[in-house]
Motif scaffolding. Sequence first.
Motif, mmCIF file in Angstrom:
data_model
loop_
_atom_site.group_PDB
_atom_site.id
_atom_site.type_symbol
_atom_site.label_atom_id
_atom_site.label_comp_id
_atom_site.label_asym_id
_atom_site.label_seq_id
_atom_site.Cartn_x
_atom_site.Cartn_y
_atom_site.Cartn_z
ATOM 1 N N ARG A 117 0.837 -1.209 0.000
ATOM 2 C CA ARG A 117 0.000 0.000 0.000
ATOM 3 C C ARG A 117 0.866 1.252 0.000
ATOM 4 O O ARG A 117 0.553 2.226 -0.701
ATOM 5 N N ALA A 118 1.938 1.224 0.772
ATOM 6 C CA ALA A 118 2.833 2.378 0.797
ATOM 7 C C ALA A 118 3.406 2.647 -0.591
ATOM 8 O O ALA A 118 3.466 3.802 -1.044
ATOM 9 N N LEU A 119 3.798 1.584 -1.289
ATOM 10 C CA LEU A 119 4.413 1.744 -2.601
ATOM 11 C C LEU A 119 3.440 2.309 -3.628
ATOM 12 O O LEU A 119 3.792 3.205 -4.401
ATOM 13 N N ILE A 120 2.202 1.809 -3.642
ATOM 14 C CA ILE A 120 1.252 2.311 -4.639
ATOM 15 C C ILE A 120 0.754 3.715 -4.298
ATOM 16 O O ILE A 120 0.162 4.385 -5.151
ATOM 17 N N LYS A 121 1.015 4.160 -3.066
ATOM 18 C CA LYS A 121 0.704 5.538 -2.702
ATOM 19 C C LYS A 121 1.884 6.467 -2.946
ATOM 20 O O LYS A 121 1.832 7.654 -2.642
ATOM 21 N N GLY A 122 2.976 5.912 -3.495
ATOM 22 C CA GLY A 122 4.124 6.739 -3.852
ATOM 23 C C GLY A 122 5.128 6.946 -2.740
ATOM 24 O O GLY A 122 5.934 7.869 -2.795
ATOM 25 N N ARG A 123 5.097 6.055 -1.712
ATOM 26 C CA ARG A 123 6.032 6.197 -0.595
ATOM 27 C C ARG A 123 6.967 4.988 -0.519
ATOM 28 O O ARG A 123 6.566 3.890 -0.901
ATOM 29 N N ARG A 124 8.157 5.223 0.022
ATOM 30 C CA ARG A 124 9.101 4.130 0.257
ATOM 31 C C ARG A 124 9.195 3.803 1.746
ATOM 32 O O ARG A 124 10.182 3.228 2.190
ATOM 33 N N TYR A 125 8.199 4.199 2.485
ATOM 34 C CA TYR A 125 8.135 3.887 3.912
ATOM 35 C C TYR A 125 6.664 3.708 4.296
ATOM 36 O O TYR A 125 5.762 4.280 3.690
ATOM 37 N N VAL A 126 6.442 2.905 5.314
ATOM 38 C CA VAL A 126 5.093 2.598 5.786
ATOM 39 C C VAL A 126 4.719 3.552 6.905
ATOM 40 O O VAL A 126 5.537 3.857 7.773
ATOM 41 N N VAL A 127 3.480 4.021 6.897
ATOM 42 C CA VAL A 127 2.955 4.840 7.989
ATOM 43 C C VAL A 127 1.892 4.033 8.732
ATOM 44 O O VAL A 127 1.334 3.072 8.189
ATOM 45 N N PRO A 128 1.587 4.380 9.983
ATOM 46 C CA PRO A 128 0.608 3.604 10.758
ATOM 47 C C PRO A 128 -0.752 3.463 10.070
ATOM 48 O O PRO A 128 -1.417 2.432 10.211
ATOM 49 N N LEU A 188 -9.030 -2.363 16.157
ATOM 50 C CA LEU A 188 -8.262 -1.248 15.608
ATOM 51 C C LEU A 188 -8.620 0.059 16.306
ATOM 52 O O LEU A 188 -7.763 0.923 16.515
ATOM 53 N N GLU A 189 -9.890 0.210 16.679
ATOM 54 C CA GLU A 189 -10.312 1.424 17.382
ATOM 55 C C GLU A 189 -9.788 1.451 18.814
ATOM 56 O O GLU A 189 -9.593 2.513 19.392
ATOM 57 N N SER A 190 -9.555 0.270 19.390
ATOM 58 C CA SER A 190 -9.121 0.206 20.790
ATOM 59 C C SER A 190 -7.611 0.382 20.948
ATOM 60 O O SER A 190 -7.129 0.624 22.055
ATOM 61 N N ILE A 191 -6.860 0.246 19.855
ATOM 62 C CA ILE A 191 -5.405 0.385 19.917
ATOM 63 C C ILE A 191 -5.026 1.758 19.384
ATOM 64 O O ILE A 191 -5.342 2.101 18.238
ATOM 65 N N PRO A 192 -4.370 2.590 20.192
ATOM 66 C CA PRO A 192 -4.025 3.948 19.761
ATOM 67 C C PRO A 192 -3.128 3.941 18.508
ATOM 68 O O PRO A 192 -2.198 3.139 18.414
ATOM 69 N N LEU A 193 -3.441 4.823 17.579
ATOM 70 C CA LEU A 193 -2.642 4.948 16.363
ATOM 71 C C LEU A 193 -1.393 5.765 16.676
ATOM 72 O O LEU A 193 -1.482 6.886 17.185
ATOM 73 N N PRO A 194 -0.197 5.236 16.429
ATOM 74 C CA PRO A 194 1.030 6.008 16.694
ATOM 75 C C PRO A 194 1.042 7.324 15.913
ATOM 76 O O PRO A 194 0.595 7.366 14.763
ATOM 77 N N VAL A 195 1.540 8.369 16.559
ATOM 78 C CA VAL A 195 1.571 9.675 15.899
ATOM 79 C C VAL A 195 2.956 10.035 15.394
ATOM 80 O O VAL A 195 3.115 10.940 14.586
ATOM 81 N N GLU A 196 3.980 9.351 15.877
ATOM 82 C CA GLU A 196 5.337 9.643 15.442
ATOM 83 C C GLU A 196 5.879 8.428 14.708
ATOM 84 O O GLU A 196 5.778 7.303 15.183
ATOM 85 N N VAL A 197 6.444 8.685 13.538
ATOM 86 C CA VAL A 197 6.994 7.620 12.734
ATOM 87 C C VAL A 197 8.431 7.953 12.365
ATOM 88 O O VAL A 197 8.730 9.094 12.017
ATOM 89 N N GLU A 198 9.297 6.960 12.470
ATOM 90 C CA GLU A 198 10.689 7.153 12.047
ATOM 91 C C GLU A 198 10.737 7.073 10.542
ATOM 92 O O GLU A 198 10.539 6.028 9.946
ATOM 93 N N ALA A 199 10.954 8.196 9.877
ATOM 94 C CA ALA A 199 10.929 8.212 8.408
ATOM 95 C C ALA A 199 12.142 7.488 7.841
ATOM 96 O O ALA A 199 13.188 7.490 8.443
#
Length: 314
Positions: A257-268, A303-314
């Motif tokens: 999904r990251a690749l088809i969105k034009g990214r070389r890294y995964v976000v939460p 998924l709703e019960s687990i907090p989504l991380p806000v900081e990602v190591e790019a």
Amino acid sequence: MELVNKLERLKIEISKNVVGREHEIEMMVIALLNNGHILMESVPGTGKTLLAKTFARGISGDFSRIQFTPDVLPSDITGIQFFNPKLQDFELKPGPIVTNILLADEINRATPRTQSSLLEAMEENQVTIDGHTISLKFPFLVIATQNPVESQQGTFQLPVAQMDRFFIKLSLGYPEVDEEKEMIKKHRFGTATTEVNSVLSEEDIHSIKQELRNVKLSDVVEEYLLQITRKTRNHPSIELGISPRGTLALVKAVQGRALIKGRRYVVPNDVKEMAPFVLGHRIYLSADASLTMTSEKVVEDMLESIPLPVEVEA
């Protein structure tokens, strides 16, 4: 990125015959890039066959369709050895599974023995016919369909272990009003399909698969992903949680999904978006929970019960 542009062109080509389904096309590309297979569930008449056939044209691939019924045998899928009287010898005749895109239509109508004949092909990209092993074409994607309305009428439910072999499960709903209006305009004078141009070649798919390996998964995202999969193993409503194969499938899916969105890294958010499609069909609910909810709903609640991380190591 070139992949993003080609994906948009692929959507345009497929839209010549199929209205909407942009999300499903993205999911099919993600599965294709990861050597995965798709279980597609919806009521009849929502365009599953047309989507699969048009997708095959868009990726320069061959297409085969098998209509599963209780009398279909494993040899009808994999192939047979028959005696050729002219040669006075046995000759190998591969079945329809030797293709690029295989539509296994209404797979739950086939007997368990016939269903299991797909497993070797799905897992190892090969089939064995009377001791002879045949490598399948590249790329190879199985799109299996089943009708949820007739799940108890002369059908054989796929076992949990076999469901785990499917990379993604998609549920095709009814089209939106605007989409259905466009369908009427396209097909009111007949059902002839428009010629679809090839967008992705075999070389393109090879090169994109190489790029996929370089998509980064940070420690933060990895921890978030593991929180989700491990929670399925001690959830009160789940009797059988996600297997390690399921965890790896989710990793590959979010990279895709990251690749088809034009990214070389995964976000939460990649993990949150892909989890229902990768995990929903892999969990087995307890008897009590299955009476009041679906596995997809349980995954969404988790998924709703687990907090989504806000900081990602790019």
